[in-house]
Design an enzyme around this catalytic site. Sequence first.
Site, mmCIF file in Angstrom:
data_model
loop_
_atom_site.group_PDB
_atom_site.id
_atom_site.type_symbol
_atom_site.label_atom_id
_atom_site.label_comp_id
_atom_site.label_asym_id
_atom_site.label_seq_id
_atom_site.Cartn_x
_atom_site.Cartn_y
_atom_site.Cartn_z
ATOM 1 N N SER A 121 31.962 18.611 -8.417
ATOM 2 C CA SER A 121 32.560 17.296 -8.270
ATOM 3 C C SER A 121 33.993 17.413 -7.797
ATOM 4 O O SER A 121 34.628 18.449 -7.982
ATOM 5 C CB SER A 121 32.534 16.569 -9.615
ATOM 6 O OG SER A 121 31.378 15.774 -9.698
ATOM 7 N N GLY A 125 29.773 14.708 -5.170
ATOM 8 C CA GLY A 125 30.949 15.548 -5.394
ATOM 9 C C GLY A 125 32.119 15.268 -4.484
ATOM 10 O O GLY A 125 33.100 16.021 -4.490
ATOM 11 N N GLU A 156 24.608 11.895 -2.393
ATOM 12 C CA GLU A 156 24.704 11.133 -3.640
ATOM 13 C C GLU A 156 26.140 10.954 -4.113
ATOM 14 O O GLU A 156 26.518 11.489 -5.147
ATOM 15 C CB GLU A 156 23.926 11.869 -4.737
ATOM 16 C CG GLU A 156 22.502 12.186 -4.383
ATOM 17 C CD GLU A 156 21.851 13.173 -5.343
ATOM 18 O OE1 GLU A 156 20.622 13.176 -5.419
ATOM 19 O OE2 GLU A 156 22.579 13.943 -6.011
ATOM 20 N N ARG A 174 31.598 9.037 -7.718
ATOM 21 C CA ARG A 174 33.035 8.807 -7.843
ATOM 22 C C ARG A 174 33.640 8.198 -6.576
ATOM 23 O O ARG A 174 34.465 7.281 -6.658
ATOM 24 C CB ARG A 174 33.678 10.186 -8.111
ATOM 25 C CG ARG A 174 35.146 10.225 -8.299
ATOM 26 C CD ARG A 174 35.617 11.689 -8.248
ATOM 27 N NE ARG A 174 34.694 12.571 -8.954
ATOM 28 C CZ ARG A 174 34.823 12.938 -10.225
ATOM 29 N NH1 ARG A 174 35.847 12.529 -10.915
ATOM 30 N NH2 ARG A 174 33.932 13.724 -10.801
ATOM 31 N N TYR A 220 39.162 17.078 -19.268
ATOM 32 C CA TYR A 220 39.470 17.946 -18.119
ATOM 33 C C TYR A 220 40.957 18.056 -17.838
ATOM 34 O O TYR A 220 41.332 18.596 -16.790
ATOM 35 C CB TYR A 220 38.846 17.392 -16.829
ATOM 36 C CG TYR A 220 37.419 16.929 -16.873
ATOM 37 C CD1 TYR A 220 36.387 17.821 -17.172
ATOM 38 C CD2 TYR A 220 37.089 15.615 -16.553
ATOM 39 C CE1 TYR A 220 35.069 17.388 -17.173
ATOM 40 C CE2 TYR A 220 35.774 15.177 -16.552
ATOM 41 C CZ TYR A 220 34.765 16.070 -16.866
ATOM 42 O OH TYR A 220 33.470 15.637 -16.858
ATOM 43 N N CYS A 252 42.855 8.937 -33.405
ATOM 44 C CA CYS A 252 43.414 9.927 -34.327
ATOM 45 C C CYS A 252 43.305 11.334 -33.752
ATOM 46 O O CYS A 252 42.643 12.204 -34.329
ATOM 47 C CB CYS A 252 42.690 9.846 -35.651
ATOM 48 S SG CYS A 252 42.792 8.213 -36.341
ATOM 49 N N GLU A 253 43.881 11.543 -32.584
ATOM 50 C CA GLU A 253 43.894 12.859 -31.925
ATOM 51 C C GLU A 253 45.182 12.912 -31.137
ATOM 52 O O GLU A 253 45.489 11.967 -30.403
ATOM 53 C CB GLU A 253 42.770 12.962 -30.872
ATOM 54 C CG GLU A 253 41.373 12.806 -31.360
ATOM 55 C CD GLU A 253 40.743 14.111 -31.790
ATOM 56 O OE1 GLU A 253 41.221 15.183 -31.340
ATOM 57 O OE2 GLU A 253 39.803 14.056 -32.586
ATOM 58 N N TYR A 273 33.221 7.166 -14.241
ATOM 59 C CA TYR A 273 33.302 8.040 -15.423
ATOM 60 C C TYR A 273 34.300 7.533 -16.467
ATOM 61 O O TYR A 273 34.860 8.317 -17.231
ATOM 62 C CB TYR A 273 33.617 9.487 -15.000
ATOM 63 C CG TYR A 273 32.610 10.002 -13.991
ATOM 64 C CD1 TYR A 273 31.288 10.207 -14.365
ATOM 65 C CD2 TYR A 273 32.951 10.210 -12.657
ATOM 66 C CE1 TYR A 273 30.338 10.618 -13.438
ATOM 67 C CE2 TYR A 273 32.009 10.627 -11.717
ATOM 68 C CZ TYR A 273 30.707 10.829 -12.130
ATOM 69 O OH TYR A 273 29.769 11.240 -11.213
HETATM 70 C C1 LIG Z 1 27.284 13.966 -10.898
HETATM 71 C C2 LIG Z 1 26.293 14.026 -9.818
HETATM 72 C C3 LIG Z 1 26.488 13.292 -8.647
HETATM 73 C C4 LIG Z 1 27.723 12.465 -8.383
HETATM 74 O O1 LIG Z 1 28.876 13.210 -8.436
HETATM 75 P P1 LIG Z 1 30.260 12.579 -7.915
HETATM 76 O O2 LIG Z 1 31.243 13.651 -8.165
HETATM 77 O O3 LIG Z 1 30.507 11.373 -8.761
HETATM 78 O O4 LIG Z 1 30.068 12.221 -6.491
HETATM 79 C C5 LIG Z 1 25.512 13.347 -7.669
HETATM 80 N N1 LIG Z 1 24.393 14.090 -7.844
HETATM 81 C C6 LIG Z 1 24.162 14.803 -8.976
HETATM 82 C C7 LIG Z 1 22.928 15.587 -9.092
HETATM 83 C C8 LIG Z 1 25.103 14.800 -9.987
HETATM 84 O O5 LIG Z 1 24.884 15.521 -11.090
#
Ligand SMILES: *Cc1c(COP(=O)(O)O)cnc(C)c1O
Length: 458
Positions: free
Chosen positions: A230, A268, A311, A314, A358, A385-386, A415
């Site tokens: 990602s 990603g 896909e 983000r 992260y 409380c952290e 996210y």
């Molecule tokens: C998390 C994920 C995504 C989306 O990731 P982004 O960083 O939000 O673009 C796409 N495909 C799979 C299989 C994932 O696990």
Amino acid sequence: MPISLETLTAPEPDGSASGLWPTNVKRVGGELTIGGVPASELASEFGTPLFVIDELDMRQRAAAWKLAMDTAFSDLNGAKVFYAGKAFLSVGVARWMKDECLAIDTCSEGELRTALAAGVPGAMLGLHGNNKSRAEIELALDSNVAHLVADSLAELALIETVAAERGASASIVLRVTTGVHAGGHEYISTAHEDQKFGLSIASGAALRAIEETLAAPHLDLAGLHSHIGSQILSLDAFKAAAAAILELRATAAATFGYVIPEIDFGGGYAVRYTVLDDVPPAPSHYADALAASVRSHIEATNLTAPRVSIEPGRAIAATAGLTLYTVGTIKQVQLEEGSRRYVSVDGGMSDNIRPALYGADYTVALASRCASDETVVTRVVGKHCESGDIVVKDAALSADLAPGDVLAVPATGAYGRSMASNYNLLPRPGVVAVRDGSARVLVRPESVSDLLALDADA
Ligand SMILES: *Cc1c(COP(=O)(O)O)cnc(C)c1O
């Protein structure tokens, strides 16, 4: 180390220049408006913390990815864009994606049922996951989910069983690991494969899974899938992964005489969270890099071009959204050198776990009015409380900040709500969509009564 106020100053919200804020954010009479709705109005009507999504911005980002892929692959075999629902999914958002001709990627019964509730047809759905339940597989088959992404040999056997019971055949996409791991600035092309996802190309597991899928009476091998990480800025990382998976496709063609019709390059794609982050490549740059990999594959092999999908999650949702918080306690803490102002807000790690998980950085701006000329180095923290409950680590915020002021943290559309928890039994915030001067609830805010309703009082 002295912190330079210049680099910490939150940019004035003008999405196009900084890329951090939703496009339809403006100041009107000193106050931040999102989609034409003033921040203070949103805060008083829906309460804070509150996730606000600029509907037109999110739709525009979805449309930009679709257009970039359609254009880059127009001389190949076409391209499909799946919005990765885990970034943030509601029925309303699923409808937007459907309107923009995107498919939706899901990874649980909850995500899948949300997309189905929006009327998204199975042909426009994917189901991922390294540990799908039998019920999830049954739901995917009964809904004719186009991309049932199988993650292991054990899962292939389970899908075969479920498909056989139904006298149907399951369309399978195999998740493979290419050895490319990426995230942030770096990528490693010979990374070890010690992870829970996928079937390794290097170990031969991927080729074996192809063989087993082809041999299984109720499985159709529709495609191969890879997801390398990602927040990836490097086009080379995507090209390296593409080359590896396309080579596997060529090997499968030579070994089994079967040309796998589809390749899914996963998600990603990077976004900017702060002004210090690098500006990520545009959708068309990512799309062109993938198309170039596919072109050199078909030239080298003479195979027909695969249908391609990606896909992004983000990259569609993050900067379309922001979080509104109300300022509470303000405390000046003496350090060895100088001091730091701690500003506590009414949410924190329960609505944005990314800083704690992260070390993610964010930006913040005073939303309910103009800032004073003088700024103070400030750490914005949550109410949990952290001590790691940080919202924005270092921000230059108005010296006259006072309890009741509303702050806006941009780039929380992905996210944030989807990873929210009820830690400290805080109700999870609502999500509203703003557009053309009006706000619409996408997910209503939880209340303490909602939480008590789950308690069995036993
Ligand atoms: C998390 C994920 C995504 C989306 O990731 P982004 O960083 O939000 O673009 C796409 N495909 C799979 C299989 C994932 O696990």
